[in-house]
Design an enzyme around this catalytic site. Structure first.
Site, PDB file in Angstrom:
ATOM      1  N   GLU A 126      74.019  48.864  76.873  1.00  0.00           N
ATOM      2  CA  GLU A 126      75.413  48.450  76.784  1.00  0.00           C
ATOM      3  C   GLU A 126      75.816  47.785  78.101  1.00  0.00           C
ATOM      4  OE1 GLU A 126      79.929  50.168  75.943  1.00  0.00           O
ATOM      5  OE2 GLU A 126      78.226  51.547  75.842  1.00  0.00           O
ATOM      6  N   GLY A 266      78.196  56.348  84.298  1.00  0.00           N
ATOM      7  CA  GLY A 266      78.117  57.801  84.293  1.00  0.00           C
ATOM      8  C   GLY A 266      77.113  58.302  83.290  1.00  0.00           C
ATOM      9  N   ALA A 267      77.155  57.732  82.087  1.00  0.00           N
ATOM     10  CA  ALA A 267      76.237  58.139  81.027  1.00  0.00           C
ATOM     11  C   ALA A 267      76.367  57.150  79.888  1.00  0.00           C
ATOM     12  CB  ALA A 267      76.554  59.560  80.552  1.00  0.00           C
ATOM     13  N   GLU A 269      75.932  56.725  75.470  1.00  0.00           N
ATOM     14  CA  GLU A 269      75.943  57.491  74.219  1.00  0.00           C
ATOM     15  C   GLU A 269      74.912  57.048  73.203  1.00  0.00           C
ATOM     16  OE1 GLU A 269      79.077  54.144  73.507  1.00  0.00           O
ATOM     17  OE2 GLU A 269      78.366  55.365  75.180  1.00  0.00           O
ATOM     18  N   ASN A 270      73.796  56.445  73.612  1.00  0.00           N
ATOM     19  CA  ASN A 270      72.773  55.991  72.668  1.00  0.00           C
ATOM     20  C   ASN A 270      72.559  57.017  71.559  1.00  0.00           C
ATOM     21  OD1 ASN A 270      72.021  53.941  74.764  1.00  0.00           O
ATOM     22  ND2 ASN A 270      71.300  55.785  75.787  1.00  0.00           N
ATOM     23  N   HIS A 302      82.300  63.618  76.412  1.00  0.00           N
ATOM     24  CA  HIS A 302      82.617  62.211  76.128  1.00  0.00           C
ATOM     25  C   HIS A 302      81.480  61.538  75.362  1.00  0.00           C
ATOM     26  CE1 HIS A 302      84.519  58.255  77.087  1.00  0.00           C
ATOM     27  NE2 HIS A 302      83.260  57.846  77.046  1.00  0.00           N
ATOM     28  N   GLU A 303      80.264  61.683  75.870  1.00  0.00           N
ATOM     29  CA  GLU A 303      79.139  61.017  75.204  1.00  0.00           C
ATOM     30  C   GLU A 303      78.865  61.625  73.831  1.00  0.00           C
ATOM     31  OE1 GLU A 303      78.508  58.348  76.619  1.00  0.00           O
ATOM     32  OE2 GLU A 303      79.412  58.885  78.542  1.00  0.00           O
ATOM     33  N   GLU A 325      86.147  53.367  73.662  1.00  0.00           N
ATOM     34  CA  GLU A 325      86.277  54.048  74.954  1.00  0.00           C
ATOM     35  C   GLU A 325      87.640  54.712  75.132  1.00  0.00           C
ATOM     36  OE1 GLU A 325      83.884  54.841  76.584  1.00  0.00           O
ATOM     37  OE2 GLU A 325      82.321  53.407  76.082  1.00  0.00           O
TER      38      GLU A 325
END
Length: 882
Positions: A126, A266-267, A269-270, A302-303, A325
């Protein structure tokens, strides 16, 4: 500079893809410098586009080996490779495209696509990283089922991961092995993930509300295996919460997280394989602060929440980024509020929004929550998209109430599951579920800038009425001169002399909530509106914008007595804190005026009395800790048209010392009363006590008495958790006790030199040290063996902290810090354009500075502009220049 108008992408030009993808089969043969990627993609021509269009695929930094259609290898004259595109003019309506490319992960310093982090292969796709892996229609509205075969050396990379479920594995010649993964859900390419490395795993399980068992796995490098328990607990808590609050159940048989040291964000979400910056997953009491524990809890949630708000329902195009988001930030904020102290969580979120996002709104890079154009999408992973986007969702929730908001979210997920959609689709679901007309509300997505509310109140004793008149106005921004009125939810309460909420019966004006409730949500739709409350027996004190019900600046002519009344009695925790902030801002602004007039600044005794009263008010430690913190220098800067950098710093320090002296007895008692014994627990109650103790101790350290210094030293040397050790280290390093500071830094470095994340904290403490030698120290630390410009965490912990948090030194009138930042940004742009374009932000905020600093900052921006720049940095500099 580089780039031109042809590089600008406009929302109005959106067209559906010319071709749709049915399935994707990938084979990765992993080598550090010569990874081969074979793709087999089934295409169908899109019936909603013109017939006969060529196939145009995205690709960047790829060495093309071969191209074939339906098994027939194409000759060089049957396709074109231009810039970041592979164009094949003549293709049938349905076909299979096979390509093979070679890439160099080890030299991919942009950390987009497939790259190496230490000895691990990992991906970040992303927003547009997949085009650095293979040729593909790299856009979020192209969704397909992926099957991925990963091949690598068995000794170096025993663990091979990708999206979905493993369906086959085996050994190959030359000590190589493979694992094949199949993702049953169609997804856009930005959700693709791959990891290969020598990793260890922490496993657990979760039973969903329908009774399915889900395997949970957190994969880390061997030395970090003891730092995963909190992330796992956070994951299970978020899965349970999403079922209970949103009715969303996880859909795969396995959910994996991988911690990666080199990561731009930060991370990510795949689908089924979240890749995390190690700072957002690894924690142990002796290595991570309470803040880190809470951040991990929030980021893990969040993820995970993205599985529905982002993956199952995704974005049609990147202009809709806040669709996923903003909604997901709102969801993770609510989760964290439920897991911790809700009022404190709201205070933390709003403090960050008002300090940083409001500044973004007021600066040259201001943009709507849904932009209408961009050059580089990576520049729009901003606080406006995320945090202001979350506030828009919160406003919808405020307007609907909890039951209708849940009904709207259910409708949204059911209506659009498996689709790539727009913010209109999200808002339409809320409108259809509630019957509320959101036509005017949609302006929140298209208008940039922070609205300003000017409120006045009038009490009519004869008619027992209280009238609130609210005016709204949004200042012009760079690309939008005229602003239309917004639909703004303004949550209000009215307090009587005893500090109780009065029942609110509205006779004029639209509002949510029942007549007679203690607070109501007023629907402000016009440029000016009056709301009349009936049956008010005495002149009330209005509590406005409770819970910060809208992301606006509020102006009301509160007297000092009214603010003190709200600070002592408001039932809304956020507004109670905000009243204290307003009192402190007024006091500090008065001190700045004295300072600039050549007088010795004195703190208003009313603020001292107010703070003293906090200790006697019986407040919970969590809220007391927040109320004791003076507004930060960055937020204070936003209160001035021209920022008096030096005056703000000096006056805030004087205020802290004055409060410390006047409240020394109360502060001492609080430090003693909030000492904890027993095993460290990252739970709300203990976090609040540690925070209150350390805030009170930091006040006492402002006096630098022998007793205060000795207590900080003892805490530093005996602490059994990083929260207390880090707080004591900061207090010592930021003091004038140079010998103690030097000894503490050397001791900390010796203790933690082999832990990269803890060393980041060591860098942060020194970068934020408000001493005149700060720039020289930062430059020296850039030569430290633990620092690397290629690692985003290091850059953020040292360079970004210095430029954003050490304001008095960064804005030194000699301009040397501006030169320093420009030098670093230019060097970084050649390696990692995303980080370079984010790092430059402090230089872009020149408009609020005095003329001398403006000139110095513009000089550096022009120097940067003269270089050959990435699209990322070009766009930011172009907007920032006058």
């Amino acid at each position: 500079m580089s780039a031109d108008n042809n590089d600008v992408i406009y929302l109005k030009d959106y067209l559906p893809p010319a071709f749709l993808v049915q399935s994707v089969d990938l084979v990765f043969d992993l080598y550090p410098h010569e990874t081969r990627v074979q793709s087999r993609i089934s295409f169908n021509r899109n019936a909603h586009r013109d017939a006969g269009l060529p196939l145009e695929l995205h690709g960047s930094e790829l060495k093309l080996i071969s191209v074939a259609i339906d098994g027939a290898v194409l000759s060089a004259d049957q396709y074109q490779v231009t810039g970041e595109q592979l164009i094949i003019p003549n293709v049938p309506d349905q076909f299979v495209l096979e390509t093979e490319v070679e890439i160099d992960p080890a030299n991919n310093t942009s950390l987009e696509g497939l790259y190496r982090s230490n000895t691990m292969f990992c991906t970040q796709c992303e927003a547009e990283g997949f085009r650095k892996i293979t040729y593909y229609p790299d856009r979020p509205d192209v969704m397909a089922a992926f099957t991925t075969k990963v091949i690598a050396d068995k000794t170096e990379y025993p663990v091979l991961l990708s999206n979905g479920n493993p369906i086959e594995k085996g050994d190959l010649d030359n000590n190589r092995h493979f694992v094949t993964w199949q993702d049953p859900f169609d997804k856009p390419a930005y959700l693709f993930a791959l990891v290969a490395g020598d990793l260890q795993v922490v496993k657990d399980t979760f039973t969903t509300m329908s009774g399915r068992n889900v395997a949970l796995e957190i994969w880390v490098e061997p030395e970090n295996i003891t730092k995963c328990d909190h992330a796992m607990a956070s994951l299970k808590a978020s899965m349970k919460w999403d079922e209970e609050v949103y009715g969303r159940e996880y859909d795969l048989d396995i959910y994996m997280i991988v911690a990666v040291n080199d990561f731009n964000m930060g991370a990510m979400e795949n689908k089924g394989l979240n890749i995390f910056n190690s700072s957002c997953v690894l924690a142990r009491p002796d290595t991570a602060t309470d803040g880190a524990f809470q951040r991990i809890e929030g980021v893990v949630a969040h993820e995970y929440f993205h599985n529905w708000s982002g993956n199952r329902v995704t974005c049609r195009d990147w202009f809709q980024l806040s669709l996923k988001e903003g909604f997901t930030v709102y969801r993770d904020q609510c989760f964290s509020a439920d897991m911790n102290d809700a009022a404190v969580k709201r205070i933390e979120d709003v403090a960050m929004l008002r300090t940083a996002q409001f500044a973004e709104d007021a600066g040259p890079t201001a943009h709507p929550v849904r932009p209408d154009h961009f050059i580089e999408i990576s520049n729009f992973y901003t606080l406006t998209i995320y945090e202001k986007g979350s506030e828009i969702v919160r406003m919808i929730a405020n307007l609907l109430g909890p039951d209708l908001f849940r009904k709207g979210s259910d409708l949204y997920f059911e209506r659009h599951d498996g689709q790539a959609v727009t913010v209109e689709d999200f808002v339409a679901a809320m409108a259809d579920a509630s019957g509320i007309d959101f036509t005017q509300f949609m302006r929140w997505y298209s208008q940039a800038g922070t609205p300003q509310l000017t409120v006045s109140g009038e009490y009519d004793a004869a008619d027992k009425q209280y009238k609130l008149t609210i005016k709204q106005q949004t200042p012009p921004t760079k690309d939008q001169a005229e602003k239309l009125p917004l639909h703004i939810p303004v949550k209000v309460g009215l307090l009587n002399a005893a500090g109780d909420d009065l029942p609110l019966n509205l006779s004029t004006g639209e509002a949510s909530g029942e007549q007679g409730d203690g607070d109501r949500v007023l629907h402000l739709r016009e440029a000016e509106q009056t709301f009349i409350f009936e049956g008010i027996e005495e002149a009330p004190v209005p509590s406005l914008l409770r819970g910060f019900s809208a992301p606006v600046k509020l102006s009301f002519g509160y007297s000092q007595a009214q603010l003190l009344h709200l600070m002592r009695h408001d039932s809304d925790g956020f507004n109670r804190w905000d009243a204290g902030q307003r009192l402190a801002i007024d006091a500090l602004k008065a001190m700045v005026a004295q300072f600039e007039a050549g007088q010795m600044p004195e703190l208003d005794s009313a603020l001292i009395d107010a703070y003293k009263g906090l200790f006697a008010a019986g407040l919970e430690p969590a809220i007391l800790a927040e109320m004791l913190v003076l507004p930060g220098e960055a937020y204070l800067a936003e209160q001035f048209d021209v920022v008096p950098v030096d005056a703000i710093h000096a006056c805030r320090n004087i205020a802290r010392k004055t409060l410390a002296q006047a409240l020394s007895s109360e502060l001492e008692q609080a430090v003693v009363a909030n000492q904890l014994s027993g095993e460290y627990r990252p739970v709300a109650e203990d976090i609040a006590k540690r925070r209150l103790k350390n805030i009170c101790q930091s006040y006492l350290m402002a006096l630098e008495t022998e007793a205060a210094v000795e207590r900080s030293w003892q805490q530093f040397t005996t602490a059994d958790n990083m929260t207390d050790q880090h707080a004591a280290l900061t207090a010592l390093v930021h003091s004038k006790q140079d010998e103690k500071a030097k000894a503490a830094l050397e001791s900390f470095e010796q203790q933690w030199k082999d832990d990269a994340l803890v060393m980041d904290q060591w860098f942060q403490v020194q970068a934020s040290r408000p001493h005149p030698d700060a720039l020289a120290r930062v430059k020296a630390l850039m030569e430290h063996p633990a620092f690397s410009l290629k690692n985003p965490n290091k850059v953020r912990s040292l360079v970004s902290v210095y430029c954003n948090q050490n304001r008095v030194n960064f804005h030194s009138i000699d301009g040397l810090s501006y030169q320093f930042l420009a030098d670093v940004v230019l060097e970084l742009d050649a390696m990692n354009p995303q980080i370079a374009s984010r790092l430059i932000t402090p230089l872009t905020r020149w408009q609020k500075m005095d003329s001398k600093r403006q000139q110095l900052m513009q000089t550096e921006l022009k120097r940067i502009a003269a270089a050959e720049l990435s699209k990322d940095l070009f766009e930011v500099v172009q907007k920032a220049l006058p």
